[in-house]
Motif scaffolding. Sequence first.
Motif, mmCIF file in Angstrom:
data_model
loop_
_atom_site.group_PDB
_atom_site.id
_atom_site.type_symbol
_atom_site.label_atom_id
_atom_site.label_comp_id
_atom_site.label_asym_id
_atom_site.label_seq_id
_atom_site.Cartn_x
_atom_site.Cartn_y
_atom_site.Cartn_z
ATOM 1 N N VAL A 110 0.836 -1.197 0.000
ATOM 2 C CA VAL A 110 0.000 0.000 0.000
ATOM 3 C C VAL A 110 0.875 1.253 0.000
ATOM 4 C CG1 VAL A 110 -1.616 1.357 1.390
ATOM 5 C CG2 VAL A 110 -1.987 -1.112 1.065
ATOM 6 N N ALA A 111 1.965 1.232 0.757
ATOM 7 C CA ALA A 111 2.840 2.399 0.825
ATOM 8 C C ALA A 111 3.383 2.765 -0.550
ATOM 9 C CB ALA A 111 3.989 2.136 1.796
ATOM 10 N N SER A 112 3.768 1.754 -1.331
ATOM 11 C CA SER A 112 4.317 2.062 -2.658
ATOM 12 C C SER A 112 3.231 2.544 -3.616
ATOM 13 C CB SER A 112 5.042 0.841 -3.240
ATOM 14 O OG SER A 112 4.139 -0.172 -3.646
ATOM 15 N N LEU A 113 2.010 2.031 -3.473
ATOM 16 C CA LEU A 113 0.896 2.541 -4.277
ATOM 17 C C LEU A 113 0.696 4.028 -4.044
ATOM 18 C CD1 LEU A 113 -1.842 -0.223 -3.817
ATOM 19 C CD2 LEU A 113 -0.901 0.536 -6.008
ATOM 20 N N GLU A 114 0.700 4.420 -2.782
ATOM 21 C CA GLU A 114 0.466 5.820 -2.447
ATOM 22 C C GLU A 114 1.635 6.697 -2.893
ATOM 23 O OE1 GLU A 114 -0.221 5.313 1.709
ATOM 24 O OE2 GLU A 114 -2.385 4.948 1.452
ATOM 25 N N THR A 115 2.875 6.187 -2.735
ATOM 26 C CA THR A 115 4.041 6.955 -3.176
ATOM 27 C C THR A 115 4.047 7.116 -4.684
ATOM 28 O OG1 THR A 115 5.377 6.230 -1.283
ATOM 29 C CG2 THR A 115 6.562 7.001 -3.223
ATOM 30 N N LEU A 116 3.786 6.027 -5.415
ATOM 31 C CA LEU A 116 3.766 6.106 -6.872
ATOM 32 C C LEU A 116 2.714 7.106 -7.335
ATOM 33 C CD1 LEU A 116 4.638 5.142 -9.676
ATOM 34 C CD2 LEU A 116 2.991 3.260 -9.455
ATOM 35 N N THR A 117 1.541 7.078 -6.734
ATOM 36 C CA THR A 117 0.477 8.000 -7.120
ATOM 37 C C THR A 117 0.910 9.448 -6.915
ATOM 38 O OG1 THR A 117 -1.181 6.345 -6.489
ATOM 39 C CG2 THR A 117 -1.937 8.605 -6.747
ATOM 40 N N ASP A 118 1.508 9.726 -5.762
ATOM 41 C CA ASP A 118 1.951 11.092 -5.475
ATOM 42 C C ASP A 118 3.043 11.544 -6.444
ATOM 43 O OD1 ASP A 118 0.171 11.198 -3.366
ATOM 44 O OD2 ASP A 118 1.674 10.789 -1.820
ATOM 45 N N VAL A 119 3.988 10.641 -6.737
ATOM 46 C CA VAL A 119 5.085 11.000 -7.642
ATOM 47 C C VAL A 119 4.556 11.250 -9.050
ATOM 48 C CG1 VAL A 119 7.216 10.187 -8.736
ATOM 49 C CG2 VAL A 119 6.849 9.838 -6.280
ATOM 50 N N LEU A 120 3.656 10.402 -9.514
ATOM 51 C CA LEU A 120 3.089 10.595 -10.849
ATOM 52 C C LEU A 120 2.304 11.902 -10.931
ATOM 53 C CD1 LEU A 120 1.869 6.997 -11.824
ATOM 54 C CD2 LEU A 120 3.911 8.206 -12.634
ATOM 55 N N GLU A 121 1.531 12.224 -9.899
ATOM 56 C CA GLU A 121 0.768 13.473 -9.909
ATOM 57 C C GLU A 121 1.702 14.675 -10.022
ATOM 58 O OE1 GLU A 121 -2.200 16.168 -7.093
ATOM 59 O OE2 GLU A 121 -1.518 14.193 -6.382
ATOM 60 N N ARG A 122 2.757 14.695 -9.215
ATOM 61 C CA ARG A 122 3.700 15.808 -9.264
ATOM 62 C C ARG A 122 4.405 15.874 -10.615
ATOM 63 N NH1 ARG A 122 5.548 18.147 -4.274
ATOM 64 N NH2 ARG A 122 4.323 17.375 -2.521
ATOM 65 N N THR A 123 4.734 14.717 -11.168
ATOM 66 C CA THR A 123 5.389 14.667 -12.476
ATOM 67 C C THR A 123 4.496 15.249 -13.559
ATOM 68 O OG1 THR A 123 6.717 12.733 -11.846
ATOM 69 C CG2 THR A 123 6.425 13.145 -14.204
ATOM 70 N N ILE A 124 3.229 14.864 -13.545
ATOM 71 C CA ILE A 124 2.276 15.380 -14.545
ATOM 72 C C ILE A 124 2.207 16.897 -14.471
ATOM 73 C CG2 ILE A 124 -0.158 15.464 -15.214
ATOM 74 C CD1 ILE A 124 -0.338 12.523 -14.088
ATOM 75 N N ARG A 125 2.050 17.411 -13.265
ATOM 76 C CA ARG A 125 1.896 18.865 -13.095
ATOM 77 C C ARG A 125 3.121 19.618 -13.597
ATOM 78 N NH1 ARG A 125 -2.599 20.054 -10.136
ATOM 79 N NH2 ARG A 125 -3.439 18.421 -8.767
ATOM 80 N N GLU A 126 4.316 19.091 -13.288
ATOM 81 C CA GLU A 126 5.527 19.798 -13.691
ATOM 82 C C GLU A 126 5.799 19.610 -15.193
ATOM 83 O OE1 GLU A 126 10.369 19.869 -12.993
ATOM 84 O OE2 GLU A 126 9.083 18.969 -11.454
ATOM 85 N N PHE A 127 5.667 18.382 -15.682
ATOM 86 C CA PHE A 127 6.050 18.128 -17.078
ATOM 87 C C PHE A 127 5.071 18.776 -18.048
ATOM 88 C CE2 PHE A 127 6.630 15.852 -21.019
ATOM 89 C CZ PHE A 127 8.015 15.705 -21.094
ATOM 90 N N CYS A 128 3.786 18.623 -17.780
ATOM 91 C CA CYS A 128 2.783 19.191 -18.693
ATOM 92 C C CYS A 128 2.604 20.693 -18.484
ATOM 93 C CB CYS A 128 1.445 18.481 -18.516
ATOM 94 S SG CYS A 128 1.481 16.736 -18.975
ATOM 95 N N GLY A 129 2.996 21.182 -17.310
ATOM 96 C CA GLY A 129 3.004 22.623 -17.081
ATOM 97 C C GLY A 129 1.709 23.128 -16.493
#
Length: 379
Positions: free
Chosen positions: A360-379
């Motif tokens: 569960v911990a890795s699910l939550e970490t992956l979700t948070d990392v992907l969300e931040r990545t989307i926001r920064e990469f897509c702008g």
Amino acid sequence: MTADVVSLVRALIEINSVNPHIDPRANGEVDIAAFCSEWLARRGFTVERLEAHPGRPSVVAILRGTGGGQSLMLNGHLDTVGVSTYRGDAFAARLEDDTVFGRGAFDMKGGIAAILVAADRASTEPLRGDLIVALVADEEFGSLGTSEVLARFGADAAIVAEPSELELTLAHRGFAWFEAEFTGVAAHGSMPEQGVDAIAGASALLASVDELRLRLEGMPRHPLLGHGTVRVATISGGVDAATVAPSCTLTLERRTLPGETIDEVETELRALVTAAADSVPGLTATLTRLVGRGAFEADPASRIVTTVGRAFESVTGAAPGVRGEPFWTDAGLYAEAGIPCLVFGVDGGGAHADEEWVTVASLETLTDVLERTIREFCG
């Protein structure tokens, strides 16, 4: 239709999506593609179903940006391997402490759940670049889905959310399978001189393959992948104990490193097969390529790799680990298409095994990392 990543991964595991190439009785991706399509459509994504191969659907969902940003594609495969040897109920999606169990939990419905929730969260504020979610069929067999997606859609970068234990996978080996067939002449075993022994040619090839293995192991190691490999996977031939073998067939597997092409590997093996046949007068041989996929290597300085690295450090407070994988993923197809990418996914275990799980911990970490990545990469 929950947006909670743990509840969502359990819902996905409960949907049987065993690849029908692995189990002909399986339903494949039909039900899970329908579920994901509805989930994304309810959240404002434009959803398209791709199904060039009937009964093997993939889903592409797009959130259009306002303009001026870079596009990002998140890739996950909907299919799983079989469950005939699974211990217990493969689709029960049991939650126990910090772990969810079930077929596909690790490979890779955990990654899909994180992709969906991260995409939903990131969509709450306008993005300048397009966000593309590609949920594909058939990764566990022939990668029909990602091939179909890339024939229609592109992006400035991609993340393949295969399980990587929350490390950045920046390289993996390629692979190629070949069939070598030797054809001789049958004769009575008491008069072998009247025949042409196909197994003798196969024996010569076995020796040559072993010499090639030693040469590969003597070459400089790739920093993430080690050495390329070669092996004989199967061998069959002969008729009975009293007959000179008129035929013998071998399958060969070659695992490749970045910089090695499948065509080069085929030329190398064809020379070994030809030499083995020539060592037995009257023997003929053919080599047939069954499938070949190139190796993958990401540029560690590319924008997508550095963006994911920053997002990981922001979420966890630590720099991410970097790794290579011995196995192949659909990241190889993105590399062939000229799309910068990396592999980044959950922690857990049991891929293709008799019990499978995701933390569960890795699910939550992956979700948070992907969300931040989307926001920064897509702008």
